[in-house]
Design an enzyme around this catalytic site. Structure first.
Site, PDB file in Angstrom:
ATOM      1  N   THR A  15      42.236  44.269  35.233  1.00 11.98           N
ATOM      2  CA  THR A  15      43.346  45.199  34.627  1.00 11.98           C
ATOM      3  C   THR A  15      43.902  44.365  33.469  1.00 11.98           C
ATOM      4  O   THR A  15      44.178  44.993  32.226  1.00 11.98           O
ATOM      5  CB  THR A  15      44.457  45.388  35.790  1.00 11.98           C
ATOM      6  OG1 THR A  15      43.747  45.986  36.836  1.00 11.98           O
ATOM      7  CG2 THR A  15      45.604  46.071  35.066  1.00 11.98           C
ATOM      8  N   THR A  91      42.348  41.687  40.296  1.00  9.01           N
ATOM      9  CA  THR A  91      43.167  41.254  41.555  1.00  9.01           C
ATOM     10  C   THR A  91      42.575  41.508  42.658  1.00  9.01           C
ATOM     11  O   THR A  91      42.813  40.873  43.780  1.00  9.01           O
ATOM     12  CB  THR A  91      44.595  41.568  41.416  1.00  9.01           C
ATOM     13  OG1 THR A  91      44.721  43.129  41.582  1.00  9.01           O
ATOM     14  CG2 THR A  91      45.527  41.279  40.214  1.00  9.01           C
TER      15      THR A  91
END
Length: 344
Positions: A15, A91
């Protein structure tokens, strides 16, 4: 300009390096140089920051043992050139990657810091800038004798550095995406950066870092739940080439006292499969002697994972299985703390 330290920044994807597609609204990877241009503060470092990127960048859902080995090669090949390494990573599987690298990089004497963000670095409220800047600062930090402040694999997020193989993703929405439930933070970064020296690993600096380039992923995770079926469990245990099972149990390591379950597990361990008992609880440790339900598992040859995370147990098994053909050797090291991954 003279630089005090050298850090290698490795961008795998995630991200932090995404941009929102104006047509679809979906997040997509964009050019790595664009990512760096969003952090002009990096120019203020007295650290030289070299960069390397996966081409193409990957969504962390596509992370694999093959790519963990590739990262191990990158760090090993550049080990003598840099004081520390920062890996930008999605993540979702960051805790798996951090755990895997803690095993493949034996006797690590330099920081390998994984970080990322919950919002893309180009967005106004991004957490990516702070995570990246502080990770680089920690990766380049040295003691008075020139040794690294944090010579281990860690995950930095939301003001905290956590031991990589102790960390689990706890939130998909909050900036405090990760937590190390069974081990304190190694570093807290507020106005000042506070290093917890007594908690940080102490490698043998007289010995070289030894990389390992093989992982054996013949392992599976299954979760015990009320009503679990015998035929499905036996089907899992009978999987061809399966060498080990991470079994997620209740509380302090308990499972139903079903005769068929204990019998199936005993048959599996007798046939050379490693079965590691990991609690479904986020915090706490497996103690198979506490209740009879846990003692039954122990009598079936199931071994305790103590307070290991699932991510750590899975990647540790991959590492050990690649090193040892003998199940007894794998079992021996699975019950021992070899990289700070468990408290015994």
């Amino acid at each position: 300009m003279t630089f005090d330290n050298n850090v290698l920044l490795i961008y795998t994807g995630g991200t932090i390096g995404m941009n929102r597609n104006p047509k679809t609204g979906a997040l997509e990877p964009f050019n790595f140089e664009h990512l760096l241009s969003n952090v002009p503060e990096l120019a203020q470092f007295s650290t030289h920051i070299a960069t390397m990127q996966f081409d193409p960048p990957i969504d962390s859902s596509n992370m694999s043992p093959k790519l963990w080995v590739e990262l191990t090669h990158i760090i090993a090949d550049n080990y003598d050139k840099y004081d520390g390494f920062v890996i930008l990573h999605g993540t979702d599987t960051m805790a798996y990657t951090a755990s895997a690298l803690s095993y493949t990089l034996e006797n690590l004497t330099k920081p390998v810091i994984l970080t990322g963000s919950q919002l893309p670095i180009g967005q106004l409220r991004t957490d990516g800038k702070e995570n990246l800047i502080t990770s680089i600062e920690i990766a380049s930090a040295k003691r008075a004798d020139g040794s690294a402040m944090v010579p281990e694999v860690g995950i930095f997020f939301n003001g905290h550095l956590m031991r990589g193989n102790r960390t689990t993703k706890q939130s998909a929405d909050n900036f405090n995406a990760f937590e190390s439930f069974n081990y304190p933070h190694l570093v807290d970064a507020g106005v000042n950066i506070s290093y917890k020296d007594d908690l940080i690993l102490k490698p043998e600096r007289s010995k070289p870092m030894t990389p390992h380039f093989r992982l054996d992923n013949n392992v599976i995770v299954f979760t015990i739940f009320p009503g679990i079926r015998e035929d499905l469990v036996r089907h899992i245990i009978a999987t061809p080439n399966l060498r080990s099972i991470v079994m997620r149990t209740f509380g302090s390591g308990n499972a139903p006292q079903s005769t068929w379950l204990i019998k199936a597990l005993k048959e599996a361990t007798a046939n050379g499969k490693t079965i590691v008992n990991i609690s479904q609880c986020m915090a706490g440790s497996v103690e198979m002697g506490r209740y009879d339900t846990g003692f039954q598992l122990k009598s079936a040859g199931v071994i305790s994972g103590h307070d290991s995370t699932v991510e750590s147990a899975v990647t540790k098994l991959m590492y050990l299985q690649a090193r040892f053909e003998d199940t007894e050797q794998v079992n021996y090291y699975m019950t021992r703390n070899i990289r700070g991954e468990m408290t015994i």
